[in-house]
Structure formats: structure tokens, C-alpha cells
Design an enzyme around this catalytic site. Structure first.
Site, PDB file in Angstrom:
ATOM      1  N   ASP A 142      -9.819  -0.599   4.025  1.00 42.13           N
ATOM      2  CA  ASP A 142      -8.647  -1.121   3.506  1.00 42.13           C
ATOM      3  C   ASP A 142      -9.407  -1.905   5.646  1.00 42.13           C
ATOM      4  OD1 ASP A 142      -6.430  -1.807   4.763  1.00 42.13           O
ATOM      5  OD2 ASP A 142      -5.428  -0.167   3.809  1.00 42.13           O
ATOM      6  N   HIS A 147       4.485   1.177   4.225  1.00 40.00           N
ATOM      7  CA  HIS A 147       2.885   0.879   4.000  1.00 40.00           C
ATOM      8  C   HIS A 147       1.768   1.004   5.064  1.00 40.00           C
ATOM      9  CE1 HIS A 147       1.838  -3.750   5.300  1.00 40.00           C
ATOM     10  NE2 HIS A 147       2.065  -3.053   6.197  1.00 40.00           N
ATOM     11  N   ASP A 155      -3.887   2.760   7.410  1.00 37.63           N
ATOM     12  CA  ASP A 155      -2.496   3.179   6.561  1.00 37.63           C
ATOM     13  C   ASP A 155      -1.961   4.594   7.452  1.00 37.63           C
ATOM     14  OD1 ASP A 155      -1.980   0.357   6.378  1.00 37.63           O
ATOM     15  OD2 ASP A 155      -2.723   1.022   4.565  1.00 37.63           O
ATOM     16  N   HIS A 197      -7.107  -1.249   7.555  1.00 42.52           N
ATOM     17  CA  HIS A 197      -6.252  -0.511   8.341  1.00 42.52           C
ATOM     18  C   HIS A 197      -6.281   0.825   8.207  1.00 42.52           C
ATOM     19  CE1 HIS A 197      -4.035  -4.731   7.671  1.00 42.52           C
ATOM     20  NE2 HIS A 197      -4.086  -4.443   9.497  1.00 42.52           N
ATOM     21  N   HIS A 232       0.939  -1.352   0.162  1.00 39.94           N
ATOM     22  CA  HIS A 232       0.330   0.246   0.151  1.00 39.94           C
ATOM     23  C   HIS A 232       0.318   1.048  -0.037  1.00 39.94           C
ATOM     24  CE1 HIS A 232      -4.765   1.008   0.696  1.00 39.94           C
ATOM     25  NE2 HIS A 232      -3.630   2.168  -0.525  1.00 39.94           N
TER      26      HIS A 232
END
Ligand SMILES: NC(=[NH2+])NCCC[C@H](N)C(=O)O
Ligand SMILES: [Mn+2]
Ligand SMILES: [Mn+2]
Length: 314
Positions: free
Chosen positions: A135, A152, A139, A137, A111
């Protein structure tokens, strides 16, 4: 499958640029850098042609060309120069296509490739672009908050300017906080939760998907970032948003994710806005899982992309 090419509010051409971002330096497992080739083998480009587009398929870039001899960590963050240099190149590739009026699909890679993809699109579409991030997550780590050190987990903070670092000095953070929305979150590190709260970023977790249903969640998400449906959208889709039973071949799976239909619905609803100009499909890792699991993950990756570009069921 049925067509497809709808009136887009921003893009004039009928062309999708398929841009491989075969990069794995944003995390520790190799394999993500082979995903794009697998989607090509599965026929993603002819599938997109099948729903009415012409496709400009870019050559794969060898990410090792961008690997420096030495790449000291910044705090915990690993491979900062490598991540930066690869993404700078990717950003230029994406920007050139957007400038030509084409849609782009960047196929990772991990990512971290969203850094270059988003910088490229926003350099053309400006600072009113919406970022829809699907997602498990968020991030949104800063280089000094990531515990894993995997970049990522940091692309969002760089794209918004929450993180600024001279190694990524070429990144122009054009995404505004109020133009970002998350769907699918269920693995959020405490420091990421703090950043999300402090910056009042809109996030729909899996709890929200359970409570409201995916239809309502997507509507609320789009109403937040794009109330009049008149702003260009960048969709960044991490396959680990999906439940691991749907897309098992990914590096950081988290149970309790989007069903097959929920994930595709998100893409379909975004396609319906006629505002989607660019997309990332990331974190497919064809080195993980057994053959059936790898094949299924690649197949689902292809169908998510088709849905986002307007494949409809009827
Ligand atoms: N793009 C991803 N799959 N990111 C996973 C990140 C996981 C964790 N939050 C980390 O920073 O390491
Ligand atoms: Mn993820
Ligand atoms: Mn991700």
C-alpha cells in the site's frame, strides 16, 4: 501465461473462492463497489482456471442491505455501523471458505473490507498468521486519529487490536504486531507514523525499495514475518501501492509507487513461499479516470491476483 497450482503448505484444495466485497462506505467516492464486477467481466475467474484452479465465484452482495438508518460518527470516523455490519458478513463468508480448505480472494471495495477478510481468515488459521500489506498508505489510524474520517484508513489498527471499539466488538484482533509488514509506503500521516513507531511495526517505504531493490525488500519483509516460511500468509494489496501511471483508477493515488514489475514481483515472491492462503485486492475504482485508465487498472488488478496465486512467466 503458464501454470500455477503449486503445493500449498496449508491449503489442501485446488479451489479459490472469488469473493466480491462491493463496498464503498469506508471512504467517500462511489465506484469502488463496482470493481469486482469489472474484474469478473475482464475474465479473472477463467484466468484463474487457466492456471489450474477451480474457482467458486460468490454472488455479489448489495452493501446497501447492511446500511443502518442512522450511523452516527465515532469521533471523525464515518459510517462505523455500516462498515462493521458489512464486514461481519464478509468475515463469515471468508471463514466458511477457509474452513473448507479453499484459498480466498476478496475483491473490494475500499480497503475497509480487509477488516472482515482478515477476521475471517484468522478465525480459521489462528494467531500466527502473517499479514503482508502492500500500500502507499499504512491504514493504521485509530478511530480517534483519522482526520479524513474514512475507515478505509483504519483496518490495520482494528485487525491488530490497536483500536478496540464496541461497534466492532465482533472483530477478534489476532494479527500480532511482529507478524505485520508493509511494503510501498509513501503517504503516512504523522499520527500513523507514531503508531508504527510505538508498536515497532516493520515497514518498507518506497525509499527502501529504491535503496535495496524490490527483491531484497521482499526477502527482508518475509524474513521478518515468516523467517522459516512455515506460517500462513494473508496478502492485502491496495492498488494504490502501484505507481498511478500503472493503476490510475483509484481514489487516493500517490505518485512514486511500485512499477508494474515491482508490484507483480511482490506477488510472485509471495506465491513462491507456498504459504499464501488468502488475498485482498482493493481500491480499484472504475468510475475514475478515462476509459483506457479504467481498463488498464482492472487489467493490472487481474494480473496481480494471478501472480499471487502462482502464475509464472516461464
Ligand atoms: N485504503 C486507502 N486507500 N487509504 C487511504 C488513507 C488516506 C489517509 N491516510 C486517510 O486516513 O484518509
Ligand atoms: Mn492506499
Ligand atoms: Mn489501503
Amino acid at each position: 501465461m503458464y501454470s500455477a497450482v503449486s503445493d500449498n503448505k496449508f491449503v489442501k484444495s485446488n479451489t479459490i473462492a472469488y469473493i466480491p466485497a462491493s463496498f464503498h462506505g469506508g471512504q467517500g467516492k462511489s465506484g469502488v463497489d463496482f470493481a469486482s464486477k469489472e474484474l469478473v467481466k475482464k475474465g479473472i475467474c477463467s484466468q484463474l482456471e487457466g492456471i489450474g484452479y477451480s474457482v467458486r465465484q460468490h454472488e455479489d452482495t448489495d452493501c446497501n442491505e447492511f446500511k443502518p438508518a442512522e450511523d452516527p460518527q465515532i469521533f471523525n470516523a464515518k459510517n462505523p455501523i455500516w462498515v462493521s455490519e458489512f464486514n461481519k458478513h464478509l468475515s463469515e463468508q471468508v471463514a466458511t471458505e477457509c474452513r473448507a480448505g479453499n484459498r480466498t480472494v476478496v475483491v473490494g471495495g475500499d480497503h475497509s473490507v480487509a477488516i472482515g477478510s482478515i477476521n475471517g481468515t484468522t478465525s480459521v488459521y489462528g494467531d500466527d498468521m502473517c499479514l503482508v500489506w502492500i500500500d502507499a498508505h499504512p491504514d493504521i489510524h485509530k478511530l480517534d486519529t483519522t482526520e479524513s474520517g474514512n475507515i478505509h484508513g483504519c483496518p490495520v489498527s482494528l485487525s491488530l487490536g490497536i483500536e478496540k471499539n464496541s461497534t466492532f466488538g465482533w472483530v477478534v484482533p489476532r494479527i500480532k504486531k511482529e507478524r505485520l509488514v508493509y511494503i510501498g509506503l509513501r503517504d503516512v500521516d504523522p499520527k500513523e507514523a507514531m503508531i508504527i513507531r510505538e508498536n515497532k511495526i516493520k515497514a518498507f517505504s518506497m525509499t527502501d525499495v529504491d535503496r535495496y531493490g524490490i527483491g531484497k525488500v521482499v526477502e527482508m519483509a518475509l524474513d521478518h514475518v515468516n523467517p522459516n516460511r512455515d506460517l500462513p500468509i494473508h496478502l492485502s494489496f491496495d492498488v494504490d501501492a502501484m505507481d498511478p501511471t500503472v493503476t490510475p483508477a483509484t481514489g487516493t493515488p500517490v505518485r512514486g509507487g511500485l512499477t508494474f514489475r515491482e508490484g507483480h514481483y511482490v506477488c510472485e515472491a509471495i506465491a513462491e513461499t507456498n504459504c499464501l492462503v488468502s488475498m485482498d485486492l482493493v481500491e480499484v475504482n472504475p468510475f475514475l479516470g478515462n476509459e483506457a485508465e479504467r481498463d488498464q487498472t482492472v487489467t493490472v488488478g487481474c494480473s496481480l491476483i494471478r501472480s499471487a496465486f502462482g502464475e509464472t512467466l516461464l
